[in-house]
Scaffold this active site. Structure first.
Site, PDB file in Angstrom:
ATOM      1  N   CYS A   2       0.830  -1.195   0.000  1.00  0.00           N
ATOM      2  CA  CYS A   2       0.000   0.000   0.000  1.00  0.00           C
ATOM      3  C   CYS A   2       0.870   1.253   0.000  1.00  0.00           C
ATOM      4  O   CYS A   2       1.875   1.327   0.698  1.00  0.00           O
ATOM      5  CB  CYS A   2      -0.948   0.081   1.193  1.00  0.00           C
ATOM      6  SG  CYS A   2      -2.056  -1.310   1.314  1.00  0.00           S
ATOM      7  N   ARG A  27       4.010  -0.394  -4.711  1.00  0.00           N
ATOM      8  CA  ARG A  27       3.711  -0.901  -3.375  1.00  0.00           C
ATOM      9  C   ARG A  27       2.404  -1.700  -3.326  1.00  0.00           C
ATOM     10  O   ARG A  27       2.062  -2.298  -2.307  1.00  0.00           O
ATOM     11  CB  ARG A  27       3.617   0.262  -2.384  1.00  0.00           C
ATOM     12  CG  ARG A  27       4.872   1.090  -2.305  1.00  0.00           C
ATOM     13  CD  ARG A  27       4.694   2.234  -1.351  1.00  0.00           C
ATOM     14  NE  ARG A  27       4.534   1.753   0.003  1.00  0.00           N
ATOM     15  CZ  ARG A  27       5.540   1.518   0.838  1.00  0.00           C
ATOM     16  NH1 ARG A  27       6.769   1.751   0.453  1.00  0.00           N
ATOM     17  NH2 ARG A  27       5.309   1.084   2.055  1.00  0.00           N
ATOM     18  N   TRP A  73      -2.567  -2.808  -1.683  1.00  0.00           N
ATOM     19  CA  TRP A  73      -2.241  -4.229  -1.794  1.00  0.00           C
ATOM     20  C   TRP A  73      -3.118  -4.911  -0.757  1.00  0.00           C
ATOM     21  O   TRP A  73      -2.954  -4.710   0.442  1.00  0.00           O
ATOM     22  CB  TRP A  73      -0.757  -4.458  -1.491  1.00  0.00           C
ATOM     23  CG  TRP A  73      -0.326  -5.873  -1.721  1.00  0.00           C
ATOM     24  CD1 TRP A  73       0.066  -6.433  -2.896  1.00  0.00           C
ATOM     25  CD2 TRP A  73      -0.230  -6.910  -0.733  1.00  0.00           C
ATOM     26  NE1 TRP A  73       0.386  -7.753  -2.710  1.00  0.00           N
ATOM     27  CE2 TRP A  73       0.219  -8.084  -1.390  1.00  0.00           C
ATOM     28  CE3 TRP A  73      -0.484  -6.979   0.632  1.00  0.00           C
ATOM     29  CZ2 TRP A  73       0.424  -9.285  -0.732  1.00  0.00           C
ATOM     30  CZ3 TRP A  73      -0.286  -8.191   1.286  1.00  0.00           C
ATOM     31  CH2 TRP A  73       0.167  -9.328   0.603  1.00  0.00           C
ATOM     32  N   ASN A  99      -1.773   2.056   5.625  1.00  0.00           N
ATOM     33  CA  ASN A  99      -0.861   1.007   5.158  1.00  0.00           C
ATOM     34  C   ASN A  99      -0.467   0.200   6.385  1.00  0.00           C
ATOM     35  O   ASN A  99       0.070   0.764   7.334  1.00  0.00           O
ATOM     36  CB  ASN A  99       0.365   1.668   4.512  1.00  0.00           C
ATOM     37  CG  ASN A  99       1.469   0.672   4.207  1.00  0.00           C
ATOM     38  OD1 ASN A  99       1.205  -0.515   3.995  1.00  0.00           O
ATOM     39  ND2 ASN A  99       2.696   1.142   4.196  1.00  0.00           N
ATOM     40  N   GLY A 100      -0.740  -1.096   6.372  1.00  0.00           N
ATOM     41  CA  GLY A 100      -0.409  -1.920   7.539  1.00  0.00           C
ATOM     42  C   GLY A 100      -1.561  -2.845   7.866  1.00  0.00           C
ATOM     43  O   GLY A 100      -2.481  -3.027   7.059  1.00  0.00           O
ATOM     44  N   GLU A 485      17.609 -17.607  -7.377  1.00  0.00           N
ATOM     45  CA  GLU A 485      17.195 -16.263  -7.788  1.00  0.00           C
ATOM     46  C   GLU A 485      16.609 -16.293  -9.211  1.00  0.00           C
ATOM     47  O   GLU A 485      15.610 -15.639  -9.494  1.00  0.00           O
ATOM     48  CB  GLU A 485      18.400 -15.315  -7.682  1.00  0.00           C
ATOM     49  CG  GLU A 485      18.175 -13.892  -8.143  1.00  0.00           C
ATOM     50  CD  GLU A 485      17.095 -13.136  -7.371  1.00  0.00           C
ATOM     51  OE1 GLU A 485      16.594 -13.635  -6.351  1.00  0.00           O
ATOM     52  OE2 GLU A 485      16.737 -12.037  -7.831  1.00  0.00           O
ATOM     53  N   LYS A 489      12.833 -15.158 -10.187  1.00  0.00           N
ATOM     54  CA  LYS A 489      12.522 -14.142 -11.198  1.00  0.00           C
ATOM     55  C   LYS A 489      11.474 -14.675 -12.169  1.00  0.00           C
ATOM     56  O   LYS A 489      10.512 -13.993 -12.485  1.00  0.00           O
ATOM     57  CB  LYS A 489      13.765 -13.728 -12.012  1.00  0.00           C
ATOM     58  CG  LYS A 489      14.815 -12.908 -11.308  1.00  0.00           C
ATOM     59  CD  LYS A 489      14.392 -11.527 -10.911  1.00  0.00           C
ATOM     60  CE  LYS A 489      13.709 -11.497  -9.588  1.00  0.00           C
ATOM     61  NZ  LYS A 489      14.415 -11.169  -8.406  1.00  0.00           N
ATOM     62  N   GLU A 492       7.944 -15.146 -10.443  1.00  0.00           N
ATOM     63  CA  GLU A 492       7.205 -13.959  -9.996  1.00  0.00           C
ATOM     64  C   GLU A 492       6.712 -13.092 -11.147  1.00  0.00           C
ATOM     65  O   GLU A 492       5.697 -12.434 -11.012  1.00  0.00           O
ATOM     66  CB  GLU A 492       7.977 -13.152  -8.947  1.00  0.00           C
ATOM     67  CG  GLU A 492       9.179 -12.405  -9.407  1.00  0.00           C
ATOM     68  CD  GLU A 492       9.847 -11.636  -8.270  1.00  0.00           C
ATOM     69  OE1 GLU A 492       9.191 -11.220  -7.323  1.00  0.00           O
ATOM     70  OE2 GLU A 492      11.078 -11.452  -8.341  1.00  0.00           O
ATOM     71  N   HIS A 508      18.065 -36.336  -5.884  1.00  0.00           N
ATOM     72  CA  HIS A 508      17.298 -36.719  -4.685  1.00  0.00           C
ATOM     73  C   HIS A 508      15.811 -36.368  -4.808  1.00  0.00           C
ATOM     74  O   HIS A 508      15.110 -36.294  -3.814  1.00  0.00           O
ATOM     75  CB  HIS A 508      17.895 -36.046  -3.447  1.00  0.00           C
ATOM     76  CG  HIS A 508      19.309 -36.454  -3.207  1.00  0.00           C
ATOM     77  ND1 HIS A 508      19.657 -37.715  -2.793  1.00  0.00           N
ATOM     78  CD2 HIS A 508      20.471 -35.779  -3.369  1.00  0.00           C
ATOM     79  CE1 HIS A 508      20.972 -37.797  -2.699  1.00  0.00           C
ATOM     80  NE2 HIS A 508      21.482 -36.631  -3.047  1.00  0.00           N
ATOM     81  N   LYS A 607       6.156  -4.326  -4.025  1.00  0.00           N
ATOM     82  CA  LYS A 607       7.607  -4.165  -3.884  1.00  0.00           C
ATOM     83  C   LYS A 607       8.042  -4.203  -2.420  1.00  0.00           C
ATOM     84  O   LYS A 607       9.048  -4.793  -2.081  1.00  0.00           O
ATOM     85  CB  LYS A 607       8.006  -2.830  -4.517  1.00  0.00           C
ATOM     86  CG  LYS A 607       9.478  -2.556  -4.462  1.00  0.00           C
ATOM     87  CD  LYS A 607      10.147  -2.933  -5.748  1.00  0.00           C
ATOM     88  CE  LYS A 607      11.644  -2.891  -5.666  1.00  0.00           C
ATOM     89  NZ  LYS A 607      12.231  -4.116  -6.227  1.00  0.00           N
TER      90      LYS A 607
HETATM   91  O1  M6R Z   1      12.920  -4.840   0.291  1.00  0.00           O
HETATM   92  P1  M6R Z   1      13.412  -6.215   0.637  1.00  0.00           P
HETATM   93  O2  M6R Z   1      14.744  -6.509   0.046  1.00  0.00           O
HETATM   94  O3  M6R Z   1      13.386  -6.479   2.107  1.00  0.00           O
HETATM   95  O4  M6R Z   1      12.369  -7.190  -0.033  1.00  0.00           O
HETATM   96  C1  M6R Z   1      12.470  -8.573   0.148  1.00  0.00           C
HETATM   97  C2  M6R Z   1      11.574  -9.321  -0.805  1.00  0.00           C
HETATM   98  O5  M6R Z   1      10.238  -8.950  -0.614  1.00  0.00           O
HETATM   99  C3  M6R Z   1      11.957  -9.071  -2.260  1.00  0.00           C
HETATM  100  O6  M6R Z   1      13.282  -9.398  -2.513  1.00  0.00           O
HETATM  101  C4  M6R Z   1      11.040  -9.895  -3.195  1.00  0.00           C
HETATM  102  O7  M6R Z   1      11.308 -11.253  -3.039  1.00  0.00           O
HETATM  103  C5  M6R Z   1      11.234  -9.450  -4.643  1.00  0.00           C
HETATM  104  N1  M6R Z   1       9.961  -9.388  -5.293  1.00  0.00           N
HETATM  105  C6  M6R Z   1      12.100 -10.348  -5.431  1.00  0.00           C
HETATM  106  O8  M6R Z   1      12.208  -9.993  -6.753  1.00  0.00           O
END
Ligand code: M6R
Length: 612
Positions: A2, A27, A73, A99-100, A485, A489, A492, A508, A607
């Protein structure tokens, strides 16, 4: 999670707010809304993106020089018009954006229902709006800020709120606990936002609210205190942010821009820290605390998502070179699992945003137990940056794409410098290895630029695999976290199910998935594990899997063996994550784009995850 924007001054609030909400859309983008004060209070809200709200409001009365806005969000209640913010209390006295999460909202709602309150949304925020109003109406001596303050004292949970009161329509009340809020100080005007990006166009003077701060803002005054009524001293910070950083700069998407920025952002990360004569690594933020770090018995590195992947690379680097025991933890697990934390531990929190709720909770726990807490963070002024004992900024610049790219490589760059510096101080690295690694690190930007030239080739590979339903990513050693990673990517932004695995673990279990429909992306440069990973590739091929390999330039063996390959320049294994991740970012980007996905704002994500 948010985004909040507020304005009070002489401009048309609507335009300031809409522009700000677009900058905060990373956000959350389930719904958006705005409340504008102009004699009466007009509230407009809509499911969907800020642009949809904008088009809708443009056809309505939208003047007024005081207003609040929100991009959501969803937590409590599905994304629809009704659950969109702002929320207005039952008698119309208070309108708020939040927000929260109000964790005790159910109990508060029951109490208010018994008092005759009726709710029109499923949100926790409407409960807070009604609670404020209920308190306000109890006693004529209670003004709007007192009502907000009293209501917040009954709330369990996290909030960043901006509140308007229709009976006291010359002011805005803002407060925070756990969710960030920044107030921009203009000339006869004030700006409120979840981060500084909507503010920078108007002023570079800001006040970051601390937890439990509450501020009353009028056109000509700004008063700050604590929700428990204790005075708070005003600390004005100066923003160091370029508006250009908030634009796409000719790229189709922020994510693509941010991938391409990496050679420069890595340079920014080591600028002034990695001395060209290779003599010393200077991490200014840690100078005073370094003697304590050198003596640490253990390092615990904590993060979420991509930051957790960077932490894993940090573990490998620190154990290999600084010979210090390292544990890596998911913040969401660490905060609740009653871990052993000792005063002799150094706890490193990694976060791009510096606002991730779980990471901040882990920070508070580590602090409570007396550990030395350090931050690796991208956002100056963020809660993490302010609450750690010391830290290192990653200097990657604003990252807007929800999928983290340049923040990751900046985090890994900081961890590499940190590990080398610590190794040097602990005398666990030879002078030759130290110089070699410093040199290798300084060559990364140039090599990164070469990798970016493979964009068209990676696009062609993406075309072949865009319809895959599953994907497997494999790597070993420093490149196992890179495999994780790469898989993150892809899933997501393209919504393809992808798993990252340590290549040696494939036999395994995951090998059962391999057939001619499964793309297996193997990070396989010529390092100490090369022979082993070649064997893993053979195992995949024997089961008719399609292997896409990231290989060292000139590797004839793998080029012959695999279905598709992407070449990268040779590098030392310890810095290879910084290079090998780039093709994986581009592959995910192109596949997502070809599937018609919203690359910068993937579904269900935000984000900055400021809720648990
Ligand atoms: O702001 P932060 O680095 O604490 O965020 C952590 C995760 O939310 C963030 O890395 C998330 O996994 C991303 N969407 C990855 O691309």
């Amino acid at each position: 999670m948010c985004g909040i924007v507020g304005y009070i001054g002489n401009k048309e609030a609507f335009f300031v707010i809409i522009k700000g909400l677009k900058l905060l859309e990373y956000r959350g983008y389930d719904s958006a809304g705005v409340a504008l004060q102009n004699g009466t209070l007009e509230v407009y809200k809509k499911k969907g993106k800020v642009a949809e709200l904008e088009a809708f409001v443009m056809e309505q009365k939208h003047d007024g020089a005081i207003g609040i806005g929100h991009t959501r969000w969803a937590t409590h209640g599905e994304p629809n018009d009704m659950n969109a913010h702002p929320h207005t209390s039952m008698h119309g006295l208070f309108t708020i954006v939040h927000n929260g999460i109000i964790e005790n909202y159910a109990k508060l709602k029951t109490d208010l229902t018994e008092q005759g309150y009726v709710f029109s949304s499923q949100t926790d925020t409407e409960v807070l709006a009604n609670l404020i109003e209920f308190i306000y109406r109890q006693d004529e001596a209670i003004n709007a800020e007192m009502a907000v303050q009293l209501a917040l004292s009954k709330v369990v949970g996290a909030y960043g709120i901006a509140v308007l009161c229709s009976a006291e329509n010359d002011k805005m009340i803002v407060a925070r606990k756990g969710s960030p809020l920044v107030v921009g100080l203009g000339n006869g005007e004030y700006f409120v936002a979840s981060d500084a990006s909507p503010i920078i166009e108007f002023t570079n003077q800001v006040v970051y609210l601390n937890d439990e701060d509450i501020a009353v803002i009028k056109r000509d005054s700004f008063t700050l205190k604590n929700v428990r009524n204790t005075p708070v001293s005003l600390k004005i910070s100066h923003l160091n942010l370029e508006i250009g950083e908030l634009e796409k700069g000719g790229f189709e998407h922020f994510m693509l821009k941010e991938i391409h920025e990496q050679p420069r952002t890595i340079e920014e990360t080591f600028r002034g820290r990695l001395r060209s004569d290779e003599s010393e690594i200077v991490l200014g933020g840690l100078i005073n605390i370094f003697p304590k770090i050198v003596k640490a018995e253990r390092i615990i590195i904590i993060g979420c998502g991509t930051s957790w992947h960077a932490a894993l690379i940090g573990e490998y680097l620190l154990e290999e070179y600084a010979q210090i025991p390292v544990e890596v933890e998911y913040a969401s697990e660490f905060r609740y699992r009653k871990p052993v934390i000792r005063p002799t531990d150094v706890v490193i929190l990694i976060s791009q945003s510096g606002e991730t709720a779980d990471t901040l909770a882990a920070l508070h726990l580590a602090k409570e137990k007396g550990a030395t807490v350090l931050g690796i963070c991208n956002v100056v002024g963020s809660t993490l940056a302010r609450e750690t004992d010391a830290g290192v900024f990653t200097h990657a610049g604003v990252e807007i794409g929800v999928a983290s790219t340049k923040a990751f490589t900046a985090q890994v760059t900081v961890l590499t410098m940190f590990a080398l510096k610590l190794a040097r101080e602990r005398k666990t690295i030879s002078a030759e290895d130290y110089s070699l690694l410093v040199r290798e690190l300084s060559q990364i930007p140039e090599k990164g630029r070469l990798i970016l030239q493979s964009n068209d080739k990676i696009k062609a590979i993406a075309e072949k695999y865009k319809d895959a339903v599953n994907a497997l990513y494999l790597g070993r050693g420093y490149l196992f976290p890179v495999a994780l990673e790469g898989a993150l990517k892809l899933k997501e932004i393209s919504y393809i199910h992808a798993e990252g695995y340590a290549a040696g673990e494939m036999k395994h279990g995951p090998i059962a998935l391999v057939d001619d429909n499964l793309p297996v992306i193997v990070v396989a440069p010529q390092d100490d594990y090369y022979e082993k990973i070649v064997s893993n590739i053979q195992e995949v091929k024997a089961r008719r899997g399609n292997v896409i390999a990231i290989v060292t330039e000139g590797d004839k063996v793998l080029k012959e063996m695999v279905t598709d390959f992407i070449e990268i320049p040779a590098s030392h294994p310890a810095v290879a994550p910084l290079l090998t991740v780039i093709p994986l970012q581009l592959l995910a980007y192109h596949i997502a784009l070809m599937k018609g996905c919203n690359v910068d704002q993937p579904r269900n994500l935000a984000k900055s995850v400021t809720v648990e």
